[in-house]
Design an enzyme around this catalytic site. Structure first.
Site, PDB file in Angstrom:
ATOM      1  N   ASP A   9     -51.063 -53.108  26.281  1.00 37.40           N
ATOM      2  CA  ASP A   9     -50.275 -52.393  25.284  1.00 37.40           C
ATOM      3  C   ASP A   9     -48.870 -53.001  25.200  1.00 37.40           C
ATOM      4  O   ASP A   9     -48.460 -53.769  26.072  1.00 37.40           O
ATOM      5  CB  ASP A   9     -50.199 -50.919  25.697  1.00 37.40           C
ATOM      6  CG  ASP A   9     -49.315 -50.112  24.787  1.00 37.40           C
ATOM      7  OD1 ASP A   9     -49.558 -50.105  23.567  1.00 37.40           O
ATOM      8  OD2 ASP A   9     -48.353 -49.494  25.290  1.00 37.40           O
ATOM      9  N   ASP A  11     -45.395 -51.228  23.337  1.00 40.30           N
ATOM     10  CA  ASP A  11     -44.264 -50.310  23.520  1.00 40.30           C
ATOM     11  C   ASP A  11     -44.539 -49.328  24.656  1.00 40.30           C
ATOM     12  O   ASP A  11     -45.550 -48.629  24.660  1.00 40.30           O
ATOM     13  CB  ASP A  11     -43.978 -49.554  22.224  1.00 40.30           C
ATOM     14  CG  ASP A  11     -42.547 -49.035  22.160  1.00 40.30           C
ATOM     15  OD1 ASP A  11     -41.850 -49.075  23.187  1.00 40.30           O
ATOM     16  OD2 ASP A  11     -42.117 -48.598  21.080  1.00 40.30           O
TER      17      ASP A  11
END
Length: 254
Positions: A9, A11
């Protein structure tokens, strides 16, 4: 356990809003030194692969290539291509989704689209929603890049793509096909893109609702890092726990 590849991932995992997470760049560097392939898997549909890679390099010291980025926009384009249907789309969204669909051979059509595709769009108007609503009511297939109702920003949690999608669900009473994490569509496409099986990869992220459930729901091991959205307190309320839990990516041993 040694994993042959990592789905990662952005953020909350690689950075937090505009703030770097120092362990993140070290983690990617260690992957590169060990020649372990990785793929950034993001629900953000607004940016192109190059824009995502450039942001990582220029603002967060994460050296990476654009083909090591897989967005919900690319997953949407790949999914619609796999359906083998029409090529006309009406899009609510920004550069990332528009470019991905155009590159895949789709053309924008307001009057009689085969698909209505909705992603994050910070310039959306009532007229756009009206056009999308009428197209879905006429039979266009409703596609949503992701469910995220909010996005972290320096102002706080602002509306995400899922909030725009919710308006269209209310106005059409039609449920869309969701593409992004935690859905199977993006996870199957990401493992195919990295060239490995689900058993050979691990999903790394900060958000239980998207990253970790993407792994749990799709038989992929998970690593939750407590640098972003989900806290230890949040985990007290969930039955299925991540495979691994870390305070920092510096703690991970390959």
């Amino acid at each position: 356990m040694k994993y042959k590849g990592y789905l990662i991932d952005l953020d909350g995992t690689m950075y937090l809003g505009k703030e770097p997470i120092p362990a993140a760049s070290r983690f990617i560097k260690r992957l590169q030194e060990n020649k372990i392939p990785y793929l950034f898997v993001t629900n953000n549909s607004s940016k192109t692969q190059k824009e995502v890679a450039d942001n990582l390099i220029q603002n967060f010291g994460v050296q990476t290539a654009e083909d090591e980025v897989y967005t919900s926009s690319l997953a949407t384009a790949d999914y619609l291509t796999s359906l083998g249907g029409g090529k006309k789309v009406y899009i609510i969204g920004e550069t990332g989704i528009r470019r991905a669909l155009k590159n895949a051979g789709f053309v924008e059509d307001e009057t009689n689209p085969d698909y209505v595709v909705v992603g994050l769009d910070r310039q959306v108007t009532y007229q756009d929603f009206e056009t999308a609503t009428l197209a879905i009511q006429k039979g266009a297939r409703f596609i949503a890049t992701n469910k995220d109702t909010n996005l972290p920003s320096d102002k706080g949690m602002v509306p995400g793509a899922g909030s725009l999608v919710a308006l269209l669900i209310a106005s059409t009473r039609v449920q869309p096909t969701f593409i992004g994490k935690p859905e199977a569509i993006i996870m199957e496409a990401a493992t195919k893109t990295i060239g490995l099986t689900k058993e050979e990869v691990i999903m790394v992220g900060d958000n239980y609702e998207t990253d970790i459930l993407a792994g749990i729901n799709n038989d992929v091991d998970t690593l939750l890092v407590l640098t972003g959205f989900t806290s230890l307190k949040d985990l007290e309320h969930v039955e299925q726990q991540p495979t691994y839990l870390l305070n920092s990516l510096d703690e991970w041993v390959f």
